[in-house]
Motif scaffolding. Structure first.
Motif, PDB file in Angstrom:
ATOM      1  N   ILE A   1      85.074  27.211  25.373  1.00  0.00           N
ATOM      2  CA  ILE A   1      84.069  26.767  24.423  1.00  0.00           C
ATOM      3  C   ILE A   1      83.006  27.861  24.356  1.00  0.00           C
ATOM      4  N   ARG A   2      82.461  28.083  23.172  1.00  0.00           N
ATOM      5  CA  ARG A   2      81.440  29.116  22.990  1.00  0.00           C
ATOM      6  C   ARG A   2      80.164  28.465  22.465  1.00  0.00           C
ATOM      7  N   ILE A   3      79.027  28.880  23.041  1.00  0.00           N
ATOM      8  CA  ILE A   3      77.724  28.322  22.669  1.00  0.00           C
ATOM      9  C   ILE A   3      76.765  29.478  22.455  1.00  0.00           C
ATOM     10  N   ASN A   4      76.044  29.453  21.315  1.00  0.00           N
ATOM     11  CA  ASN A   4      75.094  30.543  21.077  1.00  0.00           C
ATOM     12  C   ASN A   4      73.848  30.364  21.922  1.00  0.00           C
ATOM     13  N   ASP A   5      73.108  31.460  22.094  1.00  0.00           N
ATOM     14  CA  ASP A   5      71.987  31.457  23.032  1.00  0.00           C
ATOM     15  C   ASP A   5      70.624  31.256  22.386  1.00  0.00           C
ATOM     16  N   GLN A   6      70.577  30.959  21.090  1.00  0.00           N
ATOM     17  CA  GLN A   6      69.276  30.733  20.455  1.00  0.00           C
ATOM     18  C   GLN A   6      69.387  29.676  19.373  1.00  0.00           C
ATOM     19  N   GLU A   7      68.269  29.004  19.140  1.00  0.00           N
ATOM     20  CA  GLU A   7      68.245  27.973  18.110  1.00  0.00           C
ATOM     21  C   GLU A   7      68.352  28.603  16.728  1.00  0.00           C
TER      22      GLU A   7
ATOM     23  N   ARG B   1      77.973  32.857  24.225  1.00  0.00           N
ATOM     24  CA  ARG B   1      78.490  32.948  25.577  1.00  0.00           C
ATOM     25  C   ARG B   1      79.720  32.063  25.672  1.00  0.00           C
ATOM     26  N   GLU B   2      80.765  32.600  26.284  1.00  0.00           N
ATOM     27  CA  GLU B   2      82.018  31.856  26.397  1.00  0.00           C
ATOM     28  C   GLU B   2      82.127  31.222  27.779  1.00  0.00           C
ATOM     29  N   PHE B   3      82.522  29.959  27.793  1.00  0.00           N
ATOM     30  CA  PHE B   3      82.674  29.206  29.026  1.00  0.00           C
ATOM     31  C   PHE B   3      84.083  28.618  29.100  1.00  0.00           C
ATOM     32  N   TYR B   4      84.532  28.372  30.314  1.00  0.00           N
ATOM     33  CA  TYR B   4      85.728  27.573  30.558  1.00  0.00           C
ATOM     34  C   TYR B   4      85.266  26.168  30.881  1.00  0.00           C
ATOM     35  N   ILE B   5      86.008  25.191  30.413  1.00  0.00           N
ATOM     36  CA  ILE B   5      85.647  23.801  30.655  1.00  0.00           C
ATOM     37  C   ILE B   5      86.255  23.374  31.985  1.00  0.00           C
ATOM     38  N   ALA B   6      85.387  23.066  32.949  1.00  0.00           N
ATOM     39  CA  ALA B   6      85.830  22.645  34.274  1.00  0.00           C
ATOM     40  C   ALA B   6      86.127  21.147  34.299  1.00  0.00           C
TER      41      ALA B   6
END
Length: 122
Positions: free
Chosen positions: A86-92, A99-104
């Motif tokens: 999943i990818r989430i941006n760092d600003q509104e 930033r890319e994350f793995y779902i734990a």
């Protein structure tokens, strides 16, 4: 019983996912879809030492762990699956660095998602 669930839903959206209280509007990309400017709470962004195996020669890497809270409906009713990215941006307001994350892990209770995230960082 439904009275309690209604109260929790009001608190989730009226307080916890309220951008004037705790939440921030971010863009989330998951499974080929983009969800723009949805209210999320991203907490616990912290680094911890990555467990190093004997055959692992990548030194200086850390696991960054965080917890994403958002409404299931804001992700189109799709619950993120363990092991996916999943990818989430760092600003509104969109844009910025994603930033890319793995779902734990991923849990949905009363329409709210709690998604534990991990990313490898230097």
């Amino acid at each position: 019983m439904s009275g309690f669930k209604d109260m929790v839903a009001r608190d989730n959206f009226g307080v916890f996912l309220n951008c004037d209280e705790f939440a921030e509007k971010r863009t989330v990309k998951y499974d080929g879809a983009t969800y723009e400017d949805i209210p999320i709470v991203l907490s616990g962004l912290k680094e911890k030492d990555r467990r190093q195996l004997m055959s692992d020669h990548a030194q200086g890497l850390y696991i960054v762990s965080s917890v994403l809270h958002c409404a299931l409906s804001d992700l189109g009713g799709v619950q993120p699956e363990r092991g996916q990215r999943i990818r989430i941006n760092d600003q509104e307001g969109g844009g910025g660095f994603f930033r890319e994350f793995y779902i734990a892990s991923s849990v949905c209770e009363m329409g709210m998602l709690r998604v534990e995230l991990e990313a490898v960082d230097e």
